[in-house]
Design a protein around this motif. Structure first.
Motif, PDB file in Angstrom:
ATOM      1  N   MET A  62      -1.012  -1.831  12.520  1.00 32.55           N
ATOM      2  CA  MET A  62      -1.158  -1.812  11.060  1.00 32.55           C
ATOM      3  C   MET A  62      -1.091  -0.381  10.549  1.00 32.55           C
ATOM      4  SD  MET A  62      -1.568  -3.645   8.410  1.00 32.55           S
ATOM      5  CE  MET A  62      -1.664  -3.127   6.713  1.00 32.55           C
TER       6      MET A  62
ATOM      7  N   ARG B   1      -3.599  11.518   4.527  1.00 33.89           N
ATOM      8  CA  ARG B   1      -4.043  10.116   4.536  1.00 33.89           C
ATOM      9  C   ARG B   1      -4.885   9.786   5.763  1.00 33.89           C
ATOM     10  NH1 ARG B   1       0.668   5.970   3.145  1.00 33.89           N
ATOM     11  NH2 ARG B   1      -1.111   4.563   2.916  1.00 33.89           N
TER      12      ARG B   1
ATOM     13  N   THR C 294     -10.714   4.991   7.819  1.00 36.09           N
ATOM     14  CA  THR C 294     -11.406   3.885   7.150  1.00 36.09           C
ATOM     15  C   THR C 294     -10.783   2.549   7.560  1.00 36.09           C
ATOM     16  OG1 THR C 294     -11.904   5.313   5.275  1.00 36.09           O
ATOM     17  CG2 THR C 294     -12.047   2.940   4.895  1.00 36.09           C
ATOM     18  N   ALA C 295      -9.433   2.532   7.546  1.00 35.85           N
ATOM     19  CA  ALA C 295      -8.735   1.296   7.912  1.00 35.85           C
ATOM     20  C   ALA C 295      -9.104   0.881   9.333  1.00 35.85           C
ATOM     21  CB  ALA C 295      -7.224   1.506   7.789  1.00 35.85           C
ATOM     22  N   TRP C 296      -9.211   1.887  10.220  1.00 31.22           N
ATOM     23  CA  TRP C 296      -9.575   1.605  11.618  1.00 31.22           C
ATOM     24  C   TRP C 296     -10.970   1.000  11.691  1.00 31.22           C
ATOM     25  CZ3 TRP C 296      -7.856   0.905  16.306  1.00 31.22           C
ATOM     26  CH2 TRP C 296      -8.697   1.071  17.394  1.00 31.22           C
ATOM     27  N   ARG C 297     -11.893   1.557  10.937  1.00 31.03           N
ATOM     28  CA  ARG C 297     -13.259   1.035  10.921  1.00 31.03           C
ATOM     29  C   ARG C 297     -13.284  -0.400  10.380  1.00 31.03           C
ATOM     30  NH1 ARG C 297     -17.964   3.632  11.316  1.00 31.03           N
ATOM     31  NH2 ARG C 297     -17.901   5.752  12.110  1.00 31.03           N
ATOM     32  N   LEU C 298     -12.420  -0.653   9.424  1.00 30.99           N
ATOM     33  CA  LEU C 298     -12.398  -1.988   8.817  1.00 30.99           C
ATOM     34  C   LEU C 298     -11.659  -3.008   9.690  1.00 30.99           C
ATOM     35  CD1 LEU C 298     -11.727  -1.045   5.078  1.00 30.99           C
ATOM     36  CD2 LEU C 298     -13.887  -1.649   6.154  1.00 30.99           C
ATOM     37  N   GLY C 299     -11.160  -2.544  10.842  1.00 28.28           N
ATOM     38  CA  GLY C 299     -10.571  -3.481  11.789  1.00 28.28           C
ATOM     39  C   GLY C 299      -9.062  -3.368  11.945  1.00 28.28           C
ATOM     40  N   ALA C 300      -8.423  -2.451  11.198  1.00 25.14           N
ATOM     41  CA  ALA C 300      -6.967  -2.316  11.316  1.00 25.14           C
ATOM     42  C   ALA C 300      -6.598  -1.789  12.698  1.00 25.14           C
ATOM     43  CB  ALA C 300      -6.444  -1.362  10.247  1.00 25.14           C
ATOM     44  N   GLY C 301      -5.569  -2.365  13.283  1.00 23.69           N
ATOM     45  CA  GLY C 301      -5.113  -1.918  14.587  1.00 23.69           C
ATOM     46  C   GLY C 301      -4.094  -0.806  14.468  1.00 23.69           C
TER      47      GLY C 301
ATOM     48  N   LEU D 177       1.623   1.247   8.046  1.00 25.35           N
ATOM     49  CA  LEU D 177       1.345   1.953   6.789  1.00 25.35           C
ATOM     50  C   LEU D 177       2.207   3.213   6.674  1.00 25.35           C
ATOM     51  CD1 LEU D 177      -2.565   1.688   6.575  1.00 25.35           C
ATOM     52  CD2 LEU D 177      -0.899   0.587   5.083  1.00 25.35           C
TER      53      LEU D 177
ATOM     54  N   GLU E  35      -7.978   7.867   5.178  1.00 24.41           N
ATOM     55  CA  GLU E  35      -7.698   6.461   4.871  1.00 24.41           C
ATOM     56  C   GLU E  35      -7.476   5.677   6.162  1.00 24.41           C
ATOM     57  OE1 GLU E  35      -4.149   5.763   2.604  1.00 24.41           O
ATOM     58  OE2 GLU E  35      -4.167   3.627   3.104  1.00 24.41           O
TER      59      GLU E  35
ATOM     60  N   LEU F  16       0.835  -1.211   0.000  1.00 25.38           N
ATOM     61  CA  LEU F  16       0.000   0.000   0.000  1.00 25.38           C
ATOM     62  C   LEU F  16       0.870   1.261   0.000  1.00 25.38           C
ATOM     63  CD1 LEU F  16      -2.729  -1.203   2.513  1.00 25.38           C
ATOM     64  CD2 LEU F  16      -3.009  -0.816   0.053  1.00 25.38           C
TER      65      LEU F  16
ATOM     66  N   HIS G  52       0.919   4.100  -2.825  1.00 28.66           N
ATOM     67  CA  HIS G  52       0.691   5.525  -2.529  1.00 28.66           C
ATOM     68  C   HIS G  52       1.841   6.372  -3.046  1.00 28.66           C
ATOM     69  CE1 HIS G  52       0.492   9.155   0.116  1.00 28.66           C
ATOM     70  NE2 HIS G  52      -0.743   9.092  -0.314  1.00 28.66           N
TER      71      HIS G  52
END
Lengths: 386, 220
Positions: A345, A329, A335-342, A349, A332, A6, A10
């Motif tokens: 992660m 970013r 969004t990543a946090w909502r999708l479960g990224a800790g 990034l 982004e 990723l 970017h």
């Protein structure tokens, strides 16, 4: 791997910013190393050349100008000395004097009038052709030959020192008889010729047609008028007409390299020119260059400090650019946090992007440093020739 | 699918408080959440997804009591069981539509990006009519296409629950209907429950059930 993928995507998307950051990072990393490499190389080149030139004799005045003009053929020349000074060294039988006359140029390259002893002294022989043998012949330094695309059989024409010099310094065509191999020294950037040829360029020696044939002259006198034709080329047909005016011991030299027979002879020779009233002096180039190098390195320390300050400023600018990029970013990351990224992660990034930029900057800096190091001798020679 | 009992929630700052004595959503249901702004609709989605934790009460999703999970476990639960569709699509400009669809599998804990997932992404894109646009970046897609990509992204992990927050809010009326139908159809394909916040009352007849926050215990 996902963070790297990723981050790379970017960076590729914002390629202009990425290239700029990599270039700035590479410059910050490479400049101190490159400057150190070049400074070390310059020090070695300056010192080696000077240490290989035991003594230089010239007119009393600036010791630096004398050493630099004799060792590096610098344009700042001391007042000339005469051949009498060279003869005086001969008479001592303490060493070998090698004349140097560096007053003229051809196509931007200095013409060095000397003797064939110079080539033996420097341990260099033509890679192509031969050393000059008679008046009007020249041997080219490697870089001059390469720059001007010349070789044995070609000709070069001396440039008058002053466009308005009507005092007899006419352009003289020199025949190239040889080209020296690259040495990485100032020898690469000059045109060597016999010192007598340099005197011809200076107008001390010349050849010309007789305006009235000697057989027709009245009372045995040769007569001439303003239409006298002076040769600008020395050929087999006219070489015998060349002659010198004035006493040979009065002919000028820029400097004389003196190669003493041994250390004792060198000490004796130095002692003979200590008198401040003597218009001639002998200097030890190694001592003068050592002082110069010390000064250069004092300036280099300042340069390092400046580089450090600029580096810190550039790093701060890079940090700001990365911070702003990170801010951009932020959605982004949300969004990543909502999708479960800790947090790990999300940190990965950000760090992956910095790691790729840093890695690319290090690679580019390494390429620059290796390129400079592999061409170090040529770069140093070029810098010293500036 | 969702069971909420005696829930009370308040943000650390401000006087907002959400209280839900009881709420149950059956598996496979399509539920709309409506209500005035600031009544806690988005907060409900955050509580159901485990992003926020209630002060009191139980939130059970797909049989899992979220209060009993650590933060990491809740993130893993969210990544594996919940798909999100946002009003602003939340697509990443620097990735193609295909990579945006696969994004949850790159950042979600415990998820793998394997051949099956890639094939599923292609199937979803085909079903959503954007198969030809998979190599395109969001900037070159229409808003309808972008939301289709977002729907594919929400479904690529085969979630059991889809939370949609004003998913059609940025679309024109004709596209709204298409997108909602698409979301329902694809969710039905994988048996997912839909909990969708909306302000658009014209869409409510398409839902199985409507929860009006004006009737719940939210106090702005």
């Amino acid at each position: 791997m996902n963070a790297l993928y990723l981050a790379f995507a970017h960076l590729r998307w914002s390629w202009a910013r990425s290239l700029l950051l990599v270039a700035v990072g590479a410059v910050i990393l490479a400049v101190p190393l490159i400057s150190q490499t070049l400074l070390r190389g310059s020090e070695a080149a300056l010192t080696a050349r000077a240490e290989a030139t035991p003594l230089v004799l010239g007119s009393r005045g600036s010791r630096l100008d004398l050493a630099m003009s004799a060792v590096y053929f610098s344009p700042d020349r001391p007042d000339p000395v005469t051949m009498a000074a060279l003869e005086a060294v001969w008479d001592t039988r303490l060493g070998l004097p090698i004349p140097l006359h560096t007053a003229f140029e051809t196509g931007g390259a200095r013409i060095v009038g000397t003797s064939i002893d110079y080539f033996e002294f420097r341990g260099v022989a033509p890679a192509r052709g031969r050393i000059f043998g008679v008046l009007g012949e020249a041997v080219l330094g490697a870089r001059v030959a390469e720059r001007q695309g010349l070789g044995p059989g070609d000709t070069v024409i001396s440039s008058p020192e002053n466009l308005f010099d009507l005092d007899g310094v006419y352009p003289l065509e020199l025949r190239v008889t040889g080209v020296l191999p690259p040495t990485g020294t100032p020898d690469d950037d000059v045109v060597f010729t016999d010192v007598k040829t340099a005197w011809v360029i200076a107008g001390i020696g010349h050849g010309h047609e007789d305006a009235i044939p000697a057989a027709e002259a009245e009372d045995g006198n040769v007569t001439a008028d303003a239409a006298l034709v002076e040769y600008t080329t020395i050929t087999e047909a006219n070489i015998d007409s060349f002659h010198f005016h004035g006493a040979p011991e009065s002919y000028p030299l820029t400097a004389v390299i003196v190669v003493p027979d041994d250390a004792r002879a060198g000490t004796i020779l130095r002692g003979r020119y200590l008198d401040p009233g003597n218009p001639v002096q002998i200097v030890v180039p190694a001592e003068i260059v050592a002082g110069l190098v010390e000064r250069i390195f004092r300036i280099a320390t300042l340069l390092d400090a400046v580089t450090l300050v600029i580096g810190i400023a550039a790093l701060a600018a890079m940090g700001l650019a990365l911070f702003l990029s990170w801010r951009m970013r932020a959605p982004e990351m949300a969004t990543a946090w909502r999708l479960g990224a800790g947090r790990g992660m999300i940190a990965a990034l950000a760090l992956a992007e910095i790691a790729i930029l840093l890695g690319a900057a290090i690679c580019l800096a390494a390429i620059l440093v290796i390129a400079v190091q592999s061409h170090g001798d040529a770069l140093v020679a070029w810098l010293l020739a500036l | 699918m969702i069971e909420i009992a005696d829930l009370s929630f308040a943000y650390p700052v401000g006087r907002f408080r959400l209280a839900i004595p009881h709420l149950a959503v059956a598996e496979g249901a399509r539920v709309a959440v409506v209500g005035p702004s600031g009544t806690g609709k988005t907060t409900l989605l955050n509580l159901v997804s485990g992003i926020s934790r209630p002060e009191r009460g139980d939130v059970t999703v797909a049989g899992q009591d979220l209060a009993s999970l650590s933060e990491r476990q809740r993130r893993m639960f969210r990544a594996r069981n919940i798909g999100f569709v946002f009003q602003n699509f939340a697509l990443l400009d620097y990735l193609t539509a295909r990579e945006n669809i696969l994004y949850p599998c790159r950042v979600g804990p415990g998820l793998r990006l394997d051949r099956d997932v890639r094939d599923r992404a292609e199937d979803l894109a085909r079903a959503c009519g954007i198969a030809e646009r998979l190599g395109t970046r969001p900037g070159a897609l229409s808003q309808g296409e972008q939301q289709r990509v977002a729907i594919c992204r929400a479904l690529v992990t085969q979630p059991r629950l889809i939370l949609a927050d004003e998913a059609t809010g940025n679309l024109d009326p004709a596209t709204k209907t298409q997108i909602l139908d698409l979301l329902f159809a694809r969710a039905q394909d994988c048996g997912a429950t839909i909990l969708a916040v909306t302000h658009d009352h014209a869409l409510l007849p398409r839902f199985d059930r409507v929860i009006d926050f004006a009737d719940l215990g939210a106090r702005p």
